[in-house]
Design a protein around this motif. Structure first.
Motif, PDB file in Angstrom:
ATOM      1  N   ARG A 148      34.503  18.549  19.639  1.00  0.00           N
ATOM      2  CA  ARG A 148      34.923  19.344  20.803  1.00  0.00           C
ATOM      3  C   ARG A 148      34.489  18.679  22.104  1.00  0.00           C
ATOM      4  O   ARG A 148      35.243  18.639  23.079  1.00  0.00           O
ATOM      5  N   ALA A 203      31.768  19.333  14.308  1.00  0.00           N
ATOM      6  CA  ALA A 203      32.791  20.058  15.065  1.00  0.00           C
ATOM      7  C   ALA A 203      32.417  20.124  16.541  1.00  0.00           C
ATOM      8  O   ALA A 203      33.267  19.937  17.419  1.00  0.00           O
ATOM      9  N   HIS A 204      31.146  20.357  16.817  1.00  0.00           N
ATOM     10  CA  HIS A 204      30.689  20.409  18.202  1.00  0.00           C
ATOM     11  C   HIS A 204      30.869  19.053  18.886  1.00  0.00           C
ATOM     12  O   HIS A 204      31.344  18.970  20.025  1.00  0.00           O
ATOM     13  N   LEU A 208      36.714  15.698  22.760  1.00  0.00           N
ATOM     14  CA  LEU A 208      38.031  16.145  23.218  1.00  0.00           C
ATOM     15  C   LEU A 208      37.978  16.593  24.673  1.00  0.00           C
ATOM     16  O   LEU A 208      38.861  16.258  25.470  1.00  0.00           O
ATOM     17  N   ALA A 209      36.941  17.340  25.034  1.00  0.00           N
ATOM     18  CA  ALA A 209      36.799  17.797  26.421  1.00  0.00           C
ATOM     19  C   ALA A 209      36.654  16.616  27.369  1.00  0.00           C
ATOM     20  O   ALA A 209      37.265  16.596  28.448  1.00  0.00           O
ATOM     21  N   ARG A 264      29.064  21.897  11.374  1.00  0.00           N
ATOM     22  CA  ARG A 264      29.101  22.503  12.720  1.00  0.00           C
ATOM     23  C   ARG A 264      28.750  21.471  13.789  1.00  0.00           C
ATOM     24  O   ARG A 264      29.342  21.450  14.863  1.00  0.00           O
TER      25      ARG A 264
END
Length: 85
Positions: free
Chosen positions: A29, A25-26, A32-33, A22
């Motif tokens: 993210r 994944a965070h 990517l942002a 997790r």
């Protein structure tokens, strides 16, 4: 939930905890942002021209003159083509 099950299976296969996955994944993210924000900033022509005008007004004047000459050239070529018919 099938996603939760597949994440657990992946964690078991790679000897990683669910919380580690997790966290990864965070982090992905967030990266990517950040990348998308940078791309959006680069492609925002209005903002780029505003910044160029603040940093170097003469360069902005050159861009405006080039755009005007380009548009004028297209109009001139179009009229010339129409009048030659």
């Amino acid at each position: 939930m099938s996603t939760e099950l597949s994440v657990r299976q992946a964690a078991e296969r790679h000897d990683r905890s669910l919380s580690d996955l997790r966290k990864d994944a965070h982090a992905a993210r967030l990266e990517l942002a950040t990348t998308l924000d940078a791309i959006e900033h680069k492609l925002d022509v209005k903002r780029q021209l505003r910044l160029l005008g603040l940093e170097n007004p003469l360069a902005l004047l050159g861009v405006a003159a080039a755009a005007g000459l380009g548009a004028g050239g297209v109009v001139w070529l179009g009229l010339r083509a129409i009048l030659r018919r």
